[in-house]
Scaffold this active site. Structure first.
Site, mmCIF file in Angstrom:
data_model
loop_
_atom_site.group_PDB
_atom_site.id
_atom_site.type_symbol
_atom_site.label_atom_id
_atom_site.label_comp_id
_atom_site.label_asym_id
_atom_site.label_seq_id
_atom_site.Cartn_x
_atom_site.Cartn_y
_atom_site.Cartn_z
ATOM 1 N N ALA A 131 0.697 -1.102 0.492
ATOM 2 C CA ALA A 131 0.271 0.116 -0.392
ATOM 3 C C ALA A 131 1.108 0.756 0.044
ATOM 4 O O ALA A 131 1.586 1.324 1.222
ATOM 5 C CB ALA A 131 -1.192 0.319 0.492
ATOM 6 N N SER A 185 3.155 2.443 -2.155
ATOM 7 C CA SER A 185 4.475 2.260 -2.613
ATOM 8 C C SER A 185 5.354 3.016 -3.438
ATOM 9 O O SER A 185 6.128 2.825 -3.656
ATOM 10 C CB SER A 185 4.519 1.069 -2.281
ATOM 11 O OG SER A 185 4.136 0.298 -3.589
ATOM 12 N N LYS A 217 3.427 2.259 -6.469
ATOM 13 C CA LYS A 217 3.539 0.768 -8.024
ATOM 14 C C LYS A 217 2.684 1.299 -9.208
ATOM 15 O O LYS A 217 2.810 1.303 -9.666
ATOM 16 C CB LYS A 217 3.249 -0.061 -7.194
ATOM 17 C CG LYS A 217 1.479 -1.019 -6.788
ATOM 18 C CD LYS A 217 1.548 -1.746 -5.729
ATOM 19 C CE LYS A 217 -0.379 -1.762 -6.008
ATOM 20 N NZ LYS A 217 0.137 -0.932 -4.167
ATOM 21 N N THR A 245 -9.891 -1.777 -12.197
ATOM 22 C CA THR A 245 -10.652 -2.571 -11.513
ATOM 23 C C THR A 245 -11.123 -2.419 -10.847
ATOM 24 O O THR A 245 -12.516 -3.717 -10.174
ATOM 25 C CB THR A 245 -10.252 -4.044 -11.484
ATOM 26 O OG1 THR A 245 -8.725 -3.649 -10.429
ATOM 27 C CG2 THR A 245 -9.270 -4.567 -13.023
ATOM 28 N N HIS A 276 -5.849 9.066 -9.006
ATOM 29 C CA HIS A 276 -4.938 8.720 -10.337
ATOM 30 C C HIS A 276 -5.666 9.419 -11.835
ATOM 31 O O HIS A 276 -4.878 9.257 -12.302
ATOM 32 C CB HIS A 276 -6.017 7.504 -10.496
ATOM 33 C CG HIS A 276 -5.113 6.399 -9.286
ATOM 34 N ND1 HIS A 276 -4.598 5.210 -9.872
ATOM 35 C CD2 HIS A 276 -4.829 6.671 -7.956
ATOM 36 C CE1 HIS A 276 -3.695 4.339 -8.594
ATOM 37 N NE2 HIS A 276 -4.354 5.116 -7.297
ATOM 38 N N ARG A 277 -6.588 9.646 -11.199
ATOM 39 C CA ARG A 277 -7.409 10.521 -13.184
ATOM 40 C C ARG A 277 -6.495 11.715 -13.660
ATOM 41 O O ARG A 277 -6.057 12.432 -14.605
ATOM 42 C CB ARG A 277 -8.374 10.447 -12.676
ATOM 43 C CG ARG A 277 -9.507 9.249 -13.417
ATOM 44 C CD ARG A 277 -10.728 9.512 -13.445
ATOM 45 N NE ARG A 277 -11.700 8.674 -13.462
ATOM 46 C CZ ARG A 277 -13.209 8.387 -13.049
ATOM 47 N NH1 ARG A 277 -13.718 8.715 -12.697
ATOM 48 N NH2 ARG A 277 -14.018 6.955 -13.318
ATOM 49 N N GLU A 317 -13.859 0.431 -17.093
ATOM 50 C CA GLU A 317 -14.106 0.255 -16.072
ATOM 51 C C GLU A 317 -14.318 -1.377 -15.745
ATOM 52 O O GLU A 317 -15.978 -1.555 -16.252
ATOM 53 C CB GLU A 317 -14.227 1.543 -14.545
ATOM 54 C CG GLU A 317 -14.229 2.557 -14.137
ATOM 55 C CD GLU A 317 -14.918 3.527 -13.609
ATOM 56 O OE1 GLU A 317 -16.483 2.560 -13.391
ATOM 57 O OE2 GLU A 317 -14.725 4.274 -13.019
#
Length: 402
Positions: free
Chosen positions: A233, A235, A237, A256, A273-274, A285
């Site tokens: 979490a 991190s 990534k 997802t 994120h977007r 999605e």
């Protein structure tokens, strides 16, 4: 056409003067870089930087044959002294072409930031494109004259990866184009980490003083076609996964996790994120990954397999011990098999993200332990089908494969 890179760094050089950061502290030897300047066939100098004559001498070259000096970006700071015998530096107006007595043709390319790009065609037809720091070609959407693949492109890959994406979108960068990163600054640690990030974008860096033959393709890095990025979490990534594709156009981001209506904290995560994704990317999605992997198309970024597994375990009733024993386990194994088979056969570039959860506290519930175990199995199966596997810890990517 022969190209000598007198410098490959940002305008302030690397290390930056008086900068205490870790990247500058380790930019030593071959990783130290003067401001970018290019000598083409000993006749054309693109960007005049301090110490250019000494840099040429160290590279076994001379500036005595230079008949044209062109500037690509505005110069800040004290005026650069023009070495004796060199013509005064100039700039070609956007869209105009300059023909040199040596047979080289230079066309000025308009940029979306202050500066000018230069497309150079050699006497024998080799083509290179040089872009200034912090800039990308402007107006490519309306139809570009940059459409044919260049033999070599020199671009600010780290600072403006979208410039490389735009060039790929219009066909100016193709599979055989040698992409060389220039204007390198302290944004990325030098050495292995810089090489790793550039290779993921299909680019490379060379030391100052390197002479390259334009049109020689043997050093073009192969972009990994399938990559799995693991991490805990927060991190980093997802950032690492997104960074790997930001130099490519038309990426399809496969989320997802769904929308989770009413969960404001989840909505904030999705919005973050977007916000950091390139505007040219599309988002879908879905947890139905197999059809996407079977179809040809632009690169896929799947974020993440952990949530795909949650959906798959919901569908087979994996949380109930009786359902798990009565066919649920077999059904999940089949779904994982179908997914990994699709990854093995996919014609697309794929970057997938997943959580690495098996190294922490053992879950207190049987269903939690089941999820942990199944995610470990899924990660291992997916990784088997990938050319490159990374583990991200504290924002640092450790290469496990590739």
């Amino acid at each position: 056409m022969e190209l000598t890179l007198l410098g490959t760094g940002a305008p302030a050089g690397l290390p930056r003067p008086d900068c205490p950061c870790a990247a500058c502290a380790t930019a030593l030897g071959a990783d130290a870089r003067a401001a970018t300047a290019l000598l083409v066939d000993g006749a054309l100098l693109l960007d005049l930087t301090p110490g250019a004559a000494f840099a040429a001498a160290r590279a076994g070259r001379s500036l005595s044959g230079v008949g044209q000096v062109l500037l690509s970006h505005p110069h800040e700071g004290p005026a650069v002294e023009v070495p004796a015998g060199l013509p005064q530096p100039g700039r070609v107006p956007d869209g105009r072409e300059l023909a040199l007595l040596t047979g080289h043709r230079v066309r000025a390319v308009a940029m979306d930031a202050p500066g000018t790009g230069y497309a150079v065609t050699g006497p024998e037809g080799q083509r290179l494109l040089y872009l200034p720091p912090g800039g990308a070609p402007a107006g490519l959407e309306e139809g570009s004259t940059l459409g044919e693949p260049y033999d070599m492109v020199l671009v600010d890959v780290v600072g403006r990866p979208d410039a490389l994406a735009r060039l790929r979108a219009v066909g100016a960068v193709g599979p055989t184009t040698d992409v060389v990163a220039v204007h390198l600054d302290h944004d990325v640690p030098p050495g292995a980490e810089l090489r790793r990030r550039l290779a993921a974008a299909g680019a490379r860096a060379v030391p100052d003083g390197t002479t390259l033959a334009v049109g020689a393709y043997e050093n073009v890095p192969d972009v990994p076609r399938r990559t799995l990025v693991l991490g805990g979490a927060r991190s980093g990534k997802s950032v690492e996964a997104e960074r790997r594709l930001e130099a490519f156009p038309d990426v399809l981001y496969v989320a997802t996790g769904g929308t989770r209506g009413g969960d404001t904290e989840w909505a904030a995560r999705v919005a973050a994120h977007r916000e950091r994704r390139p505007g040219s990317w599309r988002t879908t999605e879905t947890c139905d990954l197999v059809p996407l992997l079977k179809d040809d198309g632009p690169p896929l970024l799947i974020d993440c397999l952990s949530l795909w597994l949650t959906d798959a375990m919901d569908a087979v009733g994996a949380w109930d011990d009786a359902e798990w024993a009565d066919g649920g386990e077999r059904a999940l194994r089949e779904r994982v098999r179908e997914l990994t088979e699709a990854v093995r056969q996919t014609p697309r570039v794929v970057v997938a993200v997943s959580n690495e959860v098996g190294s922490g506290i053992v879950p207190a519930t049987a269903s939690g332990r089941r999820y942990r175990d199944e995610l470990g199995r899924l990660n291992a199966a997916f990784a088997t089908e990938c050319e490159q596997v990374l583990l991200v810890v504290a924002g640092q990517a450790v290469v496990l494969r590739g």
